[in-house]
Design an enzyme around this catalytic site. Structure first.
Site, PDB file in Angstrom:
ATOM      1  N   THR A 146     -35.559   3.124  26.547  1.00 10.98           N
ATOM      2  CA  THR A 146     -35.406   3.449  25.124  1.00 10.98           C
ATOM      3  C   THR A 146     -35.536   2.136  24.352  1.00 10.98           C
ATOM      4  O   THR A 146     -36.625   1.694  24.058  1.00 10.98           O
ATOM      5  CB  THR A 146     -34.071   4.161  24.825  1.00 10.98           C
ATOM      6  N   LYS A 168     -32.024   2.496  33.214  1.00 13.26           N
ATOM      7  CA  LYS A 168     -32.284   2.184  31.814  1.00 13.26           C
ATOM      8  C   LYS A 168     -30.935   2.056  31.119  1.00 13.26           C
ATOM      9  O   LYS A 168     -29.930   2.614  31.572  1.00 13.26           O
ATOM     10  CB  LYS A 168     -33.127   3.252  31.123  1.00 13.26           C
ATOM     11  N   THR A 179     -24.572   3.938  28.464  1.00 11.97           N
ATOM     12  CA  THR A 179     -25.760   4.785  28.227  1.00 11.97           C
ATOM     13  C   THR A 179     -26.760   4.396  29.246  1.00 11.97           C
ATOM     14  O   THR A 179     -27.766   3.764  28.955  1.00 11.97           O
ATOM     15  CB  THR A 179     -26.428   4.567  26.878  1.00 11.97           C
ATOM     16  N   ASN A 378     -28.632  -1.740  15.852  1.00 12.00           N
ATOM     17  CA  ASN A 378     -27.854  -0.512  15.820  1.00 12.00           C
ATOM     18  C   ASN A 378     -27.615   0.019  14.419  1.00 12.00           C
ATOM     19  O   ASN A 378     -27.045   1.099  14.251  1.00 12.00           O
ATOM     20  CB  ASN A 378     -26.539  -0.709  16.567  1.00 12.00           C
TER      21      ASN A 378
END
Lengths: 383, 383
Positions: A146, A168, A179, A378
Site C-alpha cells: 500500500t 506488507k 496493519t 497520514n
C-alpha cells in the site's frame, strides 16, 4: 522468491484495477500440496474487517488451498455488501482452482469504509489463478503493497526444507498485530496443530513486538501454509527457531519502511520480573509521541523514557532504573548520569536500553520516530 | 486576576533567572487566611518529580499557607540533590512568610533530568514573598508558562464568594493528569475534606478528560486553596458546580493552546453502558495518531475512529456504532452513511459524536490534532 521459495507453492501478483495506474494490487498464493496444512493469527481489534471474519472461519479446520490478498481497499465497515464481496472473491478463486471456497483465505488492505469493486476482484482472481507459477512470489509481494515503498520478502533454508515469506505494512503498525499482511509458506511436513503452535510462538516474539505508531489495525493477518513437498518432517524446535528468524527478518523490514520514519528504534528492556512486564515497559516508550518526536530531533530526552515507563503497572522502582541510548548511560538509578550531549542519535539505528533492576526477564520492542513525514503521509492518505 | 480574584490571597510572578531572557519563571500564591484549607490532586505517573513527592506530604493534613511554582525545570529524576532543592525552596518561602515549611506546596515544570539552580530559587522565593500583592495573579499566571503561548486564567463568581484559577500546560497533556499545573483559590468557607471532595469531582469531568497527546506527566498538580475571607459557606453542590465550570474553562484554554495544534477536537461518546466505557472509548480515539493526523489534513477518516474504539474493552457491538463528524453522520451501524466529502473540517473546532447504541451513559474527551508543528516543537524542546 518470497512465498514461492518453498516447493509446492505457486503464486501470482497482478493488476486487477483496484489501485489504478496499472499497479499490481491482487496477490494469489496456492498450496499445490501434497499437504494443505495451515495456521493463522489475526488482529485482536474487535473492529474486524470482512476478510478477517471470513478467514477466521476458513482456518478453523486447519486446511487451506489458497490465499488471495488485495490492496486498494480494506473492506472493513462495509456491511453485508462488503462481506458478500469477500465471499465472492473466495468463490472465484475456488472455481478457478477446482477447490472448495471454504479452503480459501482472503486478506484486504487499504482505506476503511469503502466498498471494493467486486467485479474487478472476481475477474482478477481468475486471471491470477491462470498466471500463477512457481516463481510468482516476487510479483505477489509487490501486489500487497500500500504505502510500502518496497516489497518485504524473506527466506530461511534448512537441511532439506525451506520457509519463505512476504509481508506488507507501513502504517497502523501496532501489536495485536500491525496493519500487516504476512504470508509464510514452507515445504516441511507439518500438521495444522504444529503450524499453529510454531506460528503463535514466532509472532509473539517478532511481528507482535513491532509497534510503529500505536494504532492497531482492523485487517491484520499472518498466515502460515505447509505443502509438505520436501518430504522432510523437521523437529518442532528447529522449525520454530527458523520461523522466528524469518518473522524477525520481516519485522525489521516492516520497521525500516514505516511511514515517514527517519529512525529505527529498538527498545531493549532488561531486568524485568516477567517477560510481560518487559513488553509493557517497552511498548509504553514505543507509544510516547514526545519521546518519538525527540528522537526525530536527535534529542536523547531520557526524561521522556522515564515519564513513559512510569505509566505502566510493571514491577520496578522508577528510582532504580538505568537508561542508555546508543551505548551511553544517560540515566542511572533514576538520576542524570553521562551528559546527553555524549549521545549521537544521527544514525538511523537507535538502541535504547532500559534496565529495570527488578528481575531477569527481557524483551525488545521495535518502533520508529515521529516525524513530519509521518504526519504528512497520514494527513493526506484518503484524499 | 486569576488566583487573586478571590479575597484573602496574594500572589507574585517574578523573573528568578531560571529561564533566562528576564522572563517571569517563579510564581508564589499565599493564602492570607483566615482559613488555610487546601486539597490537591497529583499525577498518577509512578515516576513522580521531587516537588510532587514533597507536596504529597504537605497536603496530608489539609493545611497550606502558600504554594510556589517554577518553570524552567521539572526537578524530576534529579535524585537526592533535586529533593533538597525542593525542600530548600519551601524553607525559603516559609522563612519569608513566617510560616512552617510543612505548609508550603512546591510545583516545578520544564525539562526532566536537569538540576534546578537552588540559589536562584531561594533568592527568588524571598523576592516573590516581598512583591506579593492582592493583584499579583496575572504575573503569577505568566510565570508558570513553559511552551504556553498565553497565560490561562479563569474566574467564577457566585453570591458572596468567588473562585479564581490559573493553569499552564501545552504538551505532555494526558489524563491522570496532563503536564498541567493548576492553582485554584476561593474565599468561600470550606474545610479541607470539602475541598478534596469538590476538587476530585471537578477534575474528574474536566481537566482529567483533556488528552492532548497521550503522554502522562511526571509533575502534574492541581491545587485548591480556601481562605474563608468571604465569610460565606456555600452549599457543597453549588460549590462543586462552580468549580466544575472553572475547571472546564481552564481545560478548554489548555486545549486551545496545545503545542502545534491546528484543531480542537471534542470527542463525545453517547449510548455507553457505563461512564467509564464512554471515557475509555473517547480516549482511544484521542490517542490514535492516525485519526489525529487525518484531522490535521481535514480528512474525516471515520474508519480510523472505529479502528481505535475496536481496541477497547468497552461494551458495544462495533457493527452497531454510528459516527458523526461536525454534524454529518458518516457511519451508521458500522457501515458508510453520508459521503465523507460532506464533512467540513476546516474550522478549528471539531466535534466527533460516537453513538455506541449500548446504554445511556456519556462522556466527552478533549484532544487536538497531530501536526507538523507538534512534531517540530517536541523534536527541538531540549536543544
Amino acid at each position: 522468491m518470497s512465498v514461492t521459495a518453498a516447493s509446492g507453492f505457486t503464486a501470482a501478483g497482478i493488476a486487477a484495477g483496484l489501485k489504478g495506474f496499472g499497479k499490481r494490487d491482487l496477490a494469489l498464493v496456492v498450496n499445490e500440496g501434497p499437504l494443505r496444512s495451515a495456521a493463522a493469527v489475526f488482529t485482536s481489534n474487535r473492529a474486524k474487517a470482512n476478510p478477517i471474519i471470513w478467514s477466521q472461519q476458513v482456518i478453523a479446520d486447519g486446511t487451506v488451498s489458497a490465499i488471495i490478498l488485495n490492496s486498494g481497499g480494506a473492506n472493513c465497515f462495509t456491511g453485508a455488501e462488503g462481506f458478500q464481496t469477500t465471499h465472492a472473491t473466495a468463490e472465484a478463486v475456488a472455481e478457478a482452482l477446482g477447490v472448495s471456497a471454504g479452503d480459501v483465505l482472503v486478506c484486504s488492505t487499504g482505506l476503511i469504509g469503502e466498498q471494493l469493486d467486486r467485479e474487478k476482484l472476481v475477474a482478477g482472481a481468475q486471471e491470477a489463478a491462470e498466471q500463477r507459477s512457481s516463481n510468482g512470489g516476487g510479483h505477489a509481494a509487490e501486489a500487497i503493497m500500500t504505502t510500502d515503498s518496497t516489497p518485504k520478502k524473506a527466506v530461511v533454508k534448512r537441511d532439506g526444507w525451506t520457509i519463505g515469506g512476504m509481508a506488507k505494512g507501513a502504517g497502523m503498525l501496532a501489536p495485536g498485530l500491525a496493519t500487516m499482511l504476512v504470508v509464510i509458506t514452507t515445504d516441511a511436513v507439518l500438521l495444522p496443530a504444529q503450524l499453529d503452535a510454531a506460528l503463535r510462538a514466532a509472532t509473539r516474539v517478532s511481528l507482535d513486538r513491532l509497534d510503529s505508531d500505536g494504532c492497531m489495525s482492523t485487517n491484520d493477518q499472518v498466515t502460515l501454509l505447509a505443502s509438505g513437498a520436501s518430504g522432510v518432517e523437521p523437529e518442532s524446535t528447529a522449525f520454530t527457531a527458523a520461523l522466528i528468524e524469518l518473522c524477525q527478518d520481516l519485522a525489521r523490514q516492516l520497521q525500516a519502511d514505516a511511514e515517514g520514519a527517519s529512525h529505527d528504534i529498538a527498545i531493549e528492556v532488561v531486568g524485568a520480573v516477567t517477560e510481560d512486564d518487559a513488553v509493557e515497559v517497552g511498548r509504553s516508550v514505543a507509544r510516547s509521541n514526545l519521546f518519538k518526536a525527540a528522537v526525530f530531533g536527535n534529542d536523547p530526552n531520557w526524561g521522556r523514557v522515564l515519564a513513559a515507563i512510569g505509566t505502566t503497572g510493571a514491577a520496578f522502582d522508577p528510582y532504580a532504573v538505568d537508561v542508555s541510548m546508543n551505548g551511553v548511560r544517560v540515566c542511572s538509578a533514576g538520576g542524570p548520569d553521562r551528559p546527553r550531549t555524549d549521545v549521537d542519535l544521527r544514525p538511523r539505528e537507535v538502541h535504547v536500553l532500559i534496565d529495570l533492576h527488578a528481575g531477569t526477564e527481557t524483551a525488545t520492542i521495535l518502533t520508529n520516530d515521529l516525524t513530519h513525514d509521518y504526519v504528512h503521509e497520514n494527513s493526506a492518505y484518503a484524499s
